[in-house]
Design a protein around this motif. Structure first.
Motif, PDB file in Angstrom:
ATOM      1  N   LEU A   8       1.206  -1.617  -0.047  1.00  0.00           N
ATOM      2  CA  LEU A   8      -0.248  -0.160  -0.225  1.00  0.00           C
ATOM      3  C   LEU A   8       0.667   1.410  -0.304  1.00  0.00           C
ATOM      4  CD1 LEU A   8      -3.578  -0.212   2.175  1.00  0.00           C
ATOM      5  CD2 LEU A   8      -3.006   0.278  -0.197  1.00  0.00           C
ATOM      6  N   GLY A   9       2.090   0.775   0.477  1.00  0.00           N
ATOM      7  CA  GLY A   9       3.036   2.103   0.750  1.00  0.00           C
ATOM      8  C   GLY A   9       3.620   2.523  -0.638  1.00  0.00           C
ATOM      9  N   ILE A  10       3.409   1.831  -1.863  1.00  0.00           N
ATOM     10  CA  ILE A  10       4.030   1.904  -3.026  1.00  0.00           C
ATOM     11  C   ILE A  10       2.588   2.100  -3.966  1.00  0.00           C
ATOM     12  CG2 ILE A  10       6.434   1.228  -2.678  1.00  0.00           C
ATOM     13  CD1 ILE A  10       5.410  -1.211  -4.001  1.00  0.00           C
ATOM     14  N   GLY A  11       1.257   2.034  -3.109  1.00  0.00           N
ATOM     15  CA  GLY A  11       0.683   2.162  -4.089  1.00  0.00           C
ATOM     16  C   GLY A  11       0.278   0.983  -4.817  1.00  0.00           C
ATOM     17  N   ILE A  12       0.483   0.381  -4.086  1.00  0.00           N
ATOM     18  CA  ILE A  12       0.246  -1.071  -4.913  1.00  0.00           C
ATOM     19  C   ILE A  12      -1.147  -1.783  -3.968  1.00  0.00           C
ATOM     20  CG2 ILE A  12       0.394  -3.872  -5.495  1.00  0.00           C
ATOM     21  CD1 ILE A  12       2.964  -1.767  -6.583  1.00  0.00           C
ATOM     22  N   LYS A  13      -2.338  -2.530  -4.505  1.00  0.00           N
ATOM     23  CA  LYS A  13      -3.084  -3.388  -3.149  1.00  0.00           C
ATOM     24  C   LYS A  13      -2.781  -4.901  -3.851  1.00  0.00           C
ATOM     25  CE  LYS A  13      -7.210  -1.592  -4.961  1.00  0.00           C
ATOM     26  NZ  LYS A  13      -8.493  -1.182  -5.864  1.00  0.00           N
ATOM     27  N   LEU A  14      -3.151  -5.265  -2.713  1.00  0.00           N
ATOM     28  CA  LEU A  14      -2.762  -6.547  -2.925  1.00  0.00           C
ATOM     29  C   LEU A  14      -4.105  -8.468  -2.701  1.00  0.00           C
ATOM     30  CD1 LEU A  14      -1.043  -9.224  -2.817  1.00  0.00           C
ATOM     31  CD2 LEU A  14      -0.578  -9.444  -0.087  1.00  0.00           C
ATOM     32  N   ILE A  15      -4.321  -8.118  -4.552  1.00  0.00           N
ATOM     33  CA  ILE A  15      -5.442  -9.059  -4.032  1.00  0.00           C
ATOM     34  C   ILE A  15      -5.511 -10.491  -3.442  1.00  0.00           C
ATOM     35  CG2 ILE A  15      -7.198  -9.735  -6.066  1.00  0.00           C
ATOM     36  CD1 ILE A  15      -6.809  -6.743  -5.589  1.00  0.00           C
TER      37      ILE A  15
END
Ligand code: UDP
Length: 235
Positions: free
Chosen positions: A167-174
């Motif tokens: 999340l800190g690098i703008g990514i959601k872990l699906i």
């Protein structure tokens, strides 16, 4: 450490013996497969990206107390890892519905799940990696109850850590897949954590930055792997 004979060639990696029986060398390939090997291709540069990305995650996970097979990165594509006996289960954690979960239960991709879930597939190519439950895995002697308890705890720790970190690098872990191995009678995290084995969506646009671009012919496959790596490692 000296690389000796090839032990095994998988879909995305080769494994070599070394002069020390406790260690092997994995070599990441650019080959990509999907749908039980029915779709094949190459993703230029993927091997080097997955090697770096996976090693980065494994080193961070070691720092929070998750034991992994990582020993030492040797080169762009090669890493020394502990010579584990793989537990023949794919351990899948999901935070958001996608892929086979969406299909099986008729729920739209992108639906946030009420809780993070865990499931196992039996790693067996000739059977097509069927879904399996804990009782069946124990009955088939794939793992013991204690080993499954440890695997589950470690998998959820990996999920908590990766979710926040990404999340800190703008990514959601699906969702993602893990594999575990036994080394000197201990369960440790093995295999890889990379865009081949996870679903990564941009937090704002939901753009896919993972192997679904290859599976679904979405285009810009190489670009997505590079974008993921550069957000993670600044390279
Ligand atoms: N996955 C994987 N290897 C497999 C199957 C799944 O790495 O052999 C990963 C996949 O990349 C995704 C997660 O596990 O991040 C869940 O995959 P799913 O069960 O939805 O299967 P798919 O839709 O990929 O067939």
């Amino acid at each position: 450490m000296k690389k000796t004979v090839q032990m095994y060639e998988g879909k995305a990696k080769k494994v070599f013996k070394t002069d020390n029986p406790d260690f092997v060398i994995v070599q990441y390939k650019d080959d990509a497969t999907a749908f039980d090997g029915k779709k094949r291709g190459t993703i230029a540069g993927k091997g080097a990206i997955n090697n770096k990305v996976s090693n980065h995650f494994f080193q961070r996970l070691e720092q929070i107390g998750v034991q992994t097979h990582f020993v030492k990165e040797l080169s762009d594509r090669e890493t020394v890892v502990k010579n584990v006996e793989i537990v023949p289960l794919e351990v899948i954690i999901r935070n958001v519905a996608a892929g086979s979960f969406s299909k099986r239960y008729g729920v739209d991709e992108g639906t946030q799940l009420a809780i993070s879930t865990l499931e196992y597939s039996f790693k067996n190519d000739s059977l097509g990696d069927p879904l399996i439950n804990d009782y069946h895995a124990i009955a088939l002697r794939l793992a013991t109850r204690d080993e499954l308890d440890k695997i589950n705890r470690m998998a959820f720790m990996v999920n908590e850590f990766l979710t926040g970190y990404l999340l800190g690098i703008g990514i959601k872990l699906i969702d993602f897949k893990l594999e575990f191995g036994k080394f000197k009678n201990e369960i440790i995290l093995a295999d890889e954590i990379s865009p081949d084995t996870c679903r990564f969506w941009d937090k704002d646009t939901n753009e896919k930055l993972d192997k679904d671009r290859f599976r679904r012919d979405l285009g810009n496959v190489e670009g997505a792997y590079i974008e993921f790596m550069s957000r993670l490692l600044g390279e």
